[in-house]
Scaffold this motif. Structure first.
Motif, PDB file in Angstrom:
ATOM      1  N   PHE A  78      15.991  44.049 -14.362  1.00 27.92           N
ATOM      2  CA  PHE A  78      14.701  43.363 -14.366  1.00 27.92           C
ATOM      3  C   PHE A  78      14.038  43.443 -12.988  1.00 27.92           C
ATOM      4  O   PHE A  78      12.851  43.737 -12.886  1.00 27.92           O
ATOM      5  N   TRP A  86      16.810  47.641 -19.085  1.00 25.37           N
ATOM      6  CA  TRP A  86      16.736  46.317 -19.698  1.00 25.37           C
ATOM      7  C   TRP A  86      16.931  46.414 -21.213  1.00 25.37           C
ATOM      8  O   TRP A  86      17.684  45.646 -21.801  1.00 25.37           O
ATOM      9  N   LYS A 107      15.414  36.679 -16.589  1.00 25.77           N
ATOM     10  CA  LYS A 107      14.173  37.085 -15.921  1.00 25.77           C
ATOM     11  C   LYS A 107      13.659  36.001 -14.984  1.00 25.77           C
ATOM     12  O   LYS A 107      13.027  36.305 -13.984  1.00 25.77           O
TER      13      LYS A 107
END
Length: 189
Positions: A78, A86, A107
């Protein structure tokens, strides 16, 4: 995804050389070779070396439990804005014990509500390695409350491996494999 098209196109089966076939080995036998490996097949000797180290990081020889390893991989992916990485590892993370909510929360970082102290330490270590290529004393101590020295080494090995992977994916423009969808938070990078 940083690029909408590949800078280096994945090698189709019909164009594989003997060296590329050897490097892709068992993947060809299963009938499913991911775009990352078809792209890296342009450099078959590098691909073989890459697979050896990558297999260590993703194996039980890595002392981090799979769930914790995936936290580090996803956070690095990320931070590097590696949409391909991802996408692949969100699925692997779910199979490794992360919940969909935890995958999404990665995140937001270590300070997001709901992380255990161990999980927060892993995320903080990934952040520090990404931003400064160094884990601070306070984060190292926090890791030490939950992980032994070999596991802490494997945090660094894992973050380093997936930083390199992210660099390759982003720079070479590796596109998602068929049937995959890009996380909306990684569009436009």
């Amino acid at each position: 995804m940083r690029l909408k098209t590949a800078r280096i196109a994945p090698v189709p089966d019909a164009e594989l050389t003997a060296d590329q076939k050897e490097a892709l080995g068992p993947m060809l036998e299963t009938g499913r070779v991911l775009n990352i490996f078809r792209t890296l097949a342009h450099a078959p000797k590098a691909l073989k070396a890459f697979l050896s180290w990558g297999n260590y990081v993703l194996s039980r020889r890595n002392a981090l439990p799979a769930r914790e390893r995936e936290i580090v991989i996803l956070r690095i992916g990320f931070l590097c804005r590696a949409g391909y990485e991802w996408t692949q590892h969100a699925e692997i993370g779910l199979r490794s014990g992360l919940t969909a909510e935890e995958v999404a929360r990665i995140k937001a970082g270590a300070d997001a509500a709901g992380w255990s102290a161990a999980d927060a330490a892993l995320i903080r270590a990934a952040d520090e390695l990404h931003h400064d290529q160094f884990i601070t004393d306070s984060t190292w101590r926090a890791l030490g409350e939950h992980f032994d020295d070999k596991q802490k080494m494997d945090v660094v090995f894992t973050a380093g491996q997936y930083t390199q992977v992210s660099m390759m994916l982003n720079t070479f423009g590796v596109q998602l494999d068929e049937g995959q969808s890009l996380d909306p938070d990684l569009k436009g990078f």
